[in-house]
Design a protein around this motif. Structure first.
Motif, short mmCIF file in Angstrom:
data_model
loop_
_atom_site.label_atom_id
_atom_site.label_comp_id
_atom_site.label_asym_id
_atom_site.label_seq_id
_atom_site.Cartn_x
_atom_site.Cartn_y
_atom_site.Cartn_z
N THR A 1 0.80 -1.23 0.00
CA THR A 1 0.00 0.00 0.00
C THR A 1 0.83 1.27 0.00
OG1 THR A 1 -0.13 0.03 2.42
CG2 THR A 1 -1.89 -1.13 1.22
N ASP A 2 2.09 1.19 0.40
CA ASP A 2 2.99 2.35 0.48
C ASP A 2 2.31 3.53 1.17
OD1 ASP A 2 5.28 3.81 0.19
OD2 ASP A 2 4.95 4.29 -1.93
N PRO A 3 1.95 3.37 2.45
CA PRO A 3 1.21 4.42 3.16
C PRO A 3 1.99 5.72 3.34
CG PRO A 3 1.93 2.75 4.70
CD PRO A 3 2.26 2.24 3.32
N ALA A 4 3.28 5.70 3.16
CA ALA A 4 4.07 6.91 3.35
C ALA A 4 4.42 7.60 2.04
CB ALA A 4 5.35 6.57 4.11
N ALA A 5 3.78 7.21 0.96
CA ALA A 5 4.11 7.78 -0.35
C ALA A 5 3.97 9.30 -0.36
CB ALA A 5 3.22 7.15 -1.42
N ASP A 6 2.94 9.81 0.26
CA ASP A 6 2.73 11.26 0.29
C ASP A 6 3.86 11.99 1.00
OD1 ASP A 6 0.39 11.01 -1.10
OD2 ASP A 6 -0.91 11.28 0.64
N LEU A 7 4.47 11.35 1.95
CA LEU A 7 5.53 12.01 2.71
C LEU A 7 6.77 12.26 1.86
CD1 LEU A 7 5.23 10.06 6.07
CD2 LEU A 7 4.33 12.32 5.50
N ARG A 8 6.91 11.53 0.76
CA ARG A 8 8.05 11.74 -0.13
C ARG A 8 7.79 12.84 -1.16
NH1 ARG A 8 7.98 6.23 0.65
NH2 ARG A 8 6.81 5.84 -1.26
N ASP A 9 6.56 13.30 -1.24
CA ASP A 9 6.20 14.33 -2.20
C ASP A 9 6.45 15.70 -1.57
OD1 ASP A 9 5.01 16.15 -3.91
OD2 ASP A 9 3.20 14.95 -4.20
N PRO A 10 7.41 16.47 -2.10
CA PRO A 10 7.74 17.78 -1.52
C PRO A 10 6.54 18.72 -1.45
CG PRO A 10 9.40 17.15 -3.12
CD PRO A 10 8.29 16.15 -3.23
#
Length: 70
Positions: A53-62
């Motif tokens: 699910t990659d729940p932290a994907a948004d955290l890598r988006d500046p």
């Protein structure tokens, strides 16, 4: 708790009892091993979910991080 008559690898059982301590009973060694196996399975299930699910994907988006700071 149910009683079961099972064949157990004596060498593995003795290794487990050595690891767990000199006063560990056979019953305690088997129950600890079963508990650890179930816990390990549960951990792997969570890791698989995180990978899928990659729940932290948004955290890598500046842009998302910048918007969160506002």
């Amino acid at each position: 708790m149910a009683k079961s008559l099972i064949d157990i690898d004596e060498a593995l059982l003795e290794r487990a009892r050595t690891i767990l301590g000199p006063k560990t009973t056979k019953k305690d060694a088997v129950n600890t091993a079963l508990s650890k196996l179930v816990h390990l399975h549960d951990q792997r299930t969570v890791v698989d979910w995180i990978v899928e699910t990659d729940p932290a994907a948004d955290l890598r988006d500046p842009a998302v991080r910048a918007a969160a700071r506002r």
